[in-house]
Design an enzyme around this catalytic site. Structure first.
Site, PDB file in Angstrom:
ATOM      1  N   CYS A 175       0.853  -1.181   0.000  1.00  0.00           N
ATOM      2  CA  CYS A 175       0.000   0.000   0.000  1.00  0.00           C
ATOM      3  C   CYS A 175       0.895   1.240   0.000  1.00  0.00           C
ATOM      4  O   CYS A 175       2.059   1.172   0.349  1.00  0.00           O
ATOM      5  CB  CYS A 175      -0.878   0.012   1.248  1.00  0.00           C
ATOM      6  N   TRP A 189      -3.608  -1.987  -1.511  1.00  0.00           N
ATOM      7  CA  TRP A 189      -3.583  -3.258  -2.217  1.00  0.00           C
ATOM      8  C   TRP A 189      -4.184  -4.261  -1.237  1.00  0.00           C
ATOM      9  O   TRP A 189      -3.599  -4.579  -0.209  1.00  0.00           O
ATOM     10  CB  TRP A 189      -2.153  -3.647  -2.595  1.00  0.00           C
ATOM     11  N   GLU A 222      11.902 -13.642 -18.843  1.00  0.00           N
ATOM     12  CA  GLU A 222      11.516 -12.256 -18.557  1.00  0.00           C
ATOM     13  C   GLU A 222      10.489 -11.765 -19.586  1.00  0.00           C
ATOM     14  O   GLU A 222       9.517 -11.078 -19.233  1.00  0.00           O
ATOM     15  CB  GLU A 222      12.773 -11.363 -18.543  1.00  0.00           C
ATOM     16  N   LYS A 250       3.381  -2.541  -7.141  1.00  0.00           N
ATOM     17  CA  LYS A 250       4.792  -2.392  -7.494  1.00  0.00           C
ATOM     18  C   LYS A 250       5.717  -3.021  -6.467  1.00  0.00           C
ATOM     19  O   LYS A 250       6.667  -3.702  -6.799  1.00  0.00           O
ATOM     20  CB  LYS A 250       5.097  -0.895  -7.619  1.00  0.00           C
ATOM     21  N   GLU A 269       2.027 -10.271 -17.274  1.00  0.00           N
ATOM     22  CA  GLU A 269       1.728  -9.159 -16.376  1.00  0.00           C
ATOM     23  C   GLU A 269       0.913  -8.067 -17.080  1.00  0.00           C
ATOM     24  O   GLU A 269      -0.002  -7.494 -16.498  1.00  0.00           O
ATOM     25  CB  GLU A 269       3.086  -8.601 -15.924  1.00  0.00           C
ATOM     26  N   HIS A 315      11.342 -32.090 -24.555  1.00  0.00           N
ATOM     27  CA  HIS A 315      11.086 -32.912 -23.361  1.00  0.00           C
ATOM     28  C   HIS A 315       9.685 -32.654 -22.815  1.00  0.00           C
ATOM     29  O   HIS A 315       9.389 -32.993 -21.676  1.00  0.00           O
ATOM     30  CB  HIS A 315      12.154 -32.631 -22.306  1.00  0.00           C
ATOM     31  N   ASN A 328       0.202  -0.345   6.128  1.00  0.00           N
ATOM     32  CA  ASN A 328       0.706  -1.179   5.042  1.00  0.00           C
ATOM     33  C   ASN A 328       1.312  -2.415   5.690  1.00  0.00           C
ATOM     34  O   ASN A 328       2.073  -2.286   6.651  1.00  0.00           O
ATOM     35  CB  ASN A 328       1.779  -0.411   4.260  1.00  0.00           C
ATOM     36  N   GLY A 329       0.962  -3.615   5.198  1.00  0.00           N
ATOM     37  CA  GLY A 329       1.506  -4.844   5.766  1.00  0.00           C
ATOM     38  C   GLY A 329       0.394  -5.769   6.213  1.00  0.00           C
ATOM     39  O   GLY A 329      -0.752  -5.627   5.775  1.00  0.00           O
ATOM     40  N   ARG A 344       1.796   1.702  -5.918  1.00  0.00           N
ATOM     41  CA  ARG A 344       2.018   0.694  -4.874  1.00  0.00           C
ATOM     42  C   ARG A 344       0.769  -0.131  -4.584  1.00  0.00           C
ATOM     43  O   ARG A 344       0.840  -1.174  -3.930  1.00  0.00           O
ATOM     44  CB  ARG A 344       2.467   1.373  -3.579  1.00  0.00           C
ATOM     45  N   LYS A 364       6.740 -10.470 -18.584  1.00  0.00           N
ATOM     46  CA  LYS A 364       6.225  -9.148 -18.979  1.00  0.00           C
ATOM     47  C   LYS A 364       4.881  -9.296 -19.689  1.00  0.00           C
ATOM     48  O   LYS A 364       3.955  -8.527 -19.456  1.00  0.00           O
ATOM     49  CB  LYS A 364       7.192  -8.423 -19.921  1.00  0.00           C
TER      50      LYS A 364
HETATM   51  O1  M6R Z   1      11.335  -4.524  -5.959  1.00  0.00           O
HETATM   52  P1  M6R Z   1      11.806  -5.878  -6.386  1.00  0.00           P
HETATM   53  O2  M6R Z   1      12.826  -5.810  -7.477  1.00  0.00           O
HETATM   54  O3  M6R Z   1      12.297  -6.709  -5.232  1.00  0.00           O
HETATM   55  O4  M6R Z   1      10.530  -6.596  -6.986  1.00  0.00           O
HETATM   56  C1  M6R Z   1      10.581  -7.932  -7.387  1.00  0.00           C
HETATM   57  C2  M6R Z   1       9.370  -8.307  -8.183  1.00  0.00           C
HETATM   58  O5  M6R Z   1       8.203  -8.132  -7.431  1.00  0.00           O
HETATM   59  C3  M6R Z   1       9.255  -7.480  -9.465  1.00  0.00           C
HETATM   60  O6  M6R Z   1      10.390  -7.600 -10.250  1.00  0.00           O
HETATM   61  C4  M6R Z   1       8.032  -7.941 -10.295  1.00  0.00           C
HETATM   62  O7  M6R Z   1       8.221  -9.238 -10.743  1.00  0.00           O
HETATM   63  C5  M6R Z   1       7.787  -6.977 -11.455  1.00  0.00           C
HETATM   64  N1  M6R Z   1       6.474  -6.422 -11.353  1.00  0.00           N
HETATM   65  C6  M6R Z   1       7.901  -7.618 -12.787  1.00  0.00           C
HETATM   66  O8  M6R Z   1       7.712  -6.713 -13.817  1.00  0.00           O
END
Ligand code: M6R
Length: 606
Positions: free
Chosen positions: A2, A76, A481, A601, A488, A504, A102-103, A27, A485
């Site tokens: 959050c 969140w 990666e 984020k 997401e 395989h 937050n938490g 966030r 992306k």
């Molecule tokens: O802040 P961080 O680099 O520790 O975050 C790790 C992941 O949560 C972050 O890379 C996430 O996978 C991204 N949203 C991917 O685009």
């Protein structure tokens, strides 16, 4: 997960609080709310709405009263759905005390039943609401001292939290606390701020204070007092924020993600600056890198993929075994760690709970910790022996782009550094890689200048149900990666595979017309032909292949050219078209690019 902001000072509080929420919305964006102190002893003014911050803003109108202190929250959701009632702030039963959080409060069920038995009326399903009732009682027993009450309450909580509270009997005072969750202080002139990260107040001040674990902060417009839970006064570390408010704005781009993709030539150059010939001794002063028997990289999501690339570089250039671990899995299998283990946590935010907990586990077993992080003042670097900061600047889009390429650079720099410390990297290789690294910013620039046709090509696949990504060697984590992306941003099934692994099992997924993106090893690589064979295998089964590489692949339906680079550095280049594909696909499918559904984020819960 959050976003939290508090303001006290000369200005009308609504403006900096709202501004802070706009900058923190990345966030969490399930709901938003604000509470303001209006007059001593009167009920607080509060407004909160489910959905994005815009929903809250629409309801504000002209009705907001004069106020010089207040708190705001963007959520969140964890405990309780994203509704108006579950939105923060939460109030005590008198409506005079407001709290944002937050938490996760792990013992909230027990607390709630005790509080209900004492007559407190609950209105939400959140874990947070228990804390506001607890704080209300504690404040009474501390004769109206909110900071003393906060210290007492924090000692009773289990879990992770950043908390901010205001009480209408104490206008101008905001009390915060943190455990395993971020909170920074912004020091202004006749005004002070509390926030989850510095972007919330960067438009007002660049002077910040870092808060430690289990610390309580008590601010007014003219004072800042930090204590531990026993009430002992602590002097926090001060620092200056090195970027401007404009860095956290879209700067003419339609989305933060696109802006951040285009910032990569600069963020790569900034991360490299002064480091290709060796890391500044100041960076490694706190850590002994001799006598290490293995390296363990711990990270999540995109940062984990950077770690996978790092494994190839460290094993090759520093000749030392590397394990790359998903942080969320690491500590629960109780791995063998000792003082000869070098742990490298990688994190853009420096607050990812899984990474932090994994790192703490390793540290408590004697490991040396050398973090890679993009956020000054965050928890992971603070708890590490040494830190290599990436200089990507603030990354606002939820999907990580420029932080990833900066993390790759950090991995190469650490690999070379370890190679030098261990005396296994030759001067020739070190010089060669140094030159190749220095060329990356302009090579990324070239890719970005020629990316338009790729956007048009991407739109052709907008109705695909699935997309597969293939790679070999460092191209394999690059493929992972690319798939992450796309999931997401496009909410499309996507998977990355090692080219050699296809037969395989995964090759059964290939059907007529399945789009497959092949990250081709450089034409001069020994693996180029092997990968070309893997492409033939999927093509023979109906796949439409888009090849990304430094030479055209005749068998591919479409070729996306990137400049030639050293094989190990290629992910920095090959990932750029993959980022653009995911970005364009999100737009083509009508998705929210910067705030994809269900995500946040900074993942500060386990
Ligand atoms: O802040 P961080 O680099 O520790 O975050 C790790 C992941 O949560 C972050 O890379 C996430 O996978 C991204 N949203 C991917 O685009």
């Amino acid at each position: 997960m959050c976003g939290i902001v508090g303001y006290t000072g000369k200005a009308q509080a609504l403006s900096p609080v709202l501004e802070g929420l706009r900058r923190l919305e990345y966030r969490g964006y399930d709901s938003a709310g604000i509470a303001l102190v209006v007059a001593p002893g009167e009920a607080l003014w509060i407004e909160k709405r489910a959905g994005k911050l815009a929903n809250l803003e629409q309801t504000l109108g002209e009705s907001v009263p004069d106020s010089h202190s207040g708190i705001g929250h963007t959520r969140w959701a964890t405990h309780g759905g994203p509704t108006d009632t579950n939105a923060h702030p939460h109030l005590d039963n008198e409506g005079k005390l407001a709290l944002i959080h937050n938490g996760i409060i792990e013992n909230y069920v027990d607390l709630r039943s005790e509080l209900e038995a004492r007559g407190h009326i609950f209105t939400s399903e959140t874990d947070t609401e228990s804390v506001v009732h607890l704080l209300s009682d504690a404040r009474k027993s501390h004769h109206g001292d909110l900071a003393a009450a906060m210290r007492e309450v924090c000692a009773q909580l289990r879990g992770s939290f950043t908390l901010l509270a205001i009480h209408s009997d104490e206008p101008g005072r905001i009390v915060g606390a943190r455990r395993n969750s971020p909170l920074v202080v912004g020091v202004g002139n006749g005004e002070n701020f509390l926030a989850s990260d510095v972007s919330a107040f960067i438009a007002y001040t660049k002077h910040a204070l870092e808060l430690g674990q289990d610390e309580v902060v008590d601010i007014t417009s003219s004072s800042i007092v930090v204590t531990d839970l026993a009430g002992t006064v602590i002097t926090p570390r001060e620092y200056e924020i090195s970027w401007d408010a404009s860095a956290a704005e879209r700067g003419g781009f339609p989305h933060f993600m696109l802006k951040e993709i285009y910032e990569q030539p600069k963020s790569i150059a900034d991360t490299l600056i002064g480091r290709t010939a060796g890391l500044d001794p100041e960076i490694t002063a706190g850590i002994d890198l001799t006598g290490i028997s293995k390296v363990v990289i711990i990270a999540c999501g995109t940062a984990y993929h950077a770690g996978l690339v790092g494994k190839y570089a460290i094993e090759k250039w520093a000749n030392i075994a590397v394990e790359v671990e998903l942080a969320s899995e690491y500590r629960y299998r109780e791995p063998a760690v000792d003082s000869q283990t070098l742990v490298i946590p990688i994190s853009q935010s420096g607050e990812t709970m899984d990474t932090l907990m994994a790192m703490r586990y390793a540290r408590s077993h004697g490991a040396r910790v050398f973090a890679v992080c993009n956020t000054n003042g965050s928890t992971i670097p603070r708890e590490s022996d040494a830190v290599l900061y990436t200089h990507a600047g603030p990354e606002i889009a939820v999907a990580s782009t420029k932080a990833f390429t900066a993390q790759l650079i950090a991995m190469y720099l650490i690999a070379l550094h370890l190679g030098r410390v261990r005396g296994v990297v030759t001067k020739e290789l070190s010089d060669e890689i140094g030159l190749e690294l220095a060329e990356l910013p302009s090579k990324v620039e070239q890719i970005l200048e020629t990316v338009e046709p790729l956007r048009a090509l991407t739109r052709q696949f907008k109705d695909a149900t699935s997309m597969l990504f293939l790679g070999r060697h460092v191209g394999y984590p690059t493929a992972l990666e690319g798939a992450l992306k796309l999931k997401e941003l496009a909410y499309m099934h996507a998977e990355g595979f090692a080219g050699g692994e296809l037969k395989h099992g995964p090759i059964a997924l290939i059907d007529q017309g399945t789009p497959v993106i092949a990250v081709m090893p450089p034409a001069q690589s020994a693996l180029h032909e092997k990968m070309a064979s893997n492409v033939m295998e999927v093509k023979a089964r109906g796949a439409v292949v888009i090849a990304i590489g430094d030479a055209d692949l005749p068998s591919a339906a479409h070729n996306i050219r990137i400049p030639t680079s050293h094989e190990f550095l290629q992910p920095v280049l090959a990932v750029v078209p993959l980022q653009v594909i995911a970005y364009e696909m999100a737009i083509a499918r009508g998705n929210d690019v910067d705030q994809p559904r269900n995500l946040a984020k900074s993942v500060t819960v386990e």
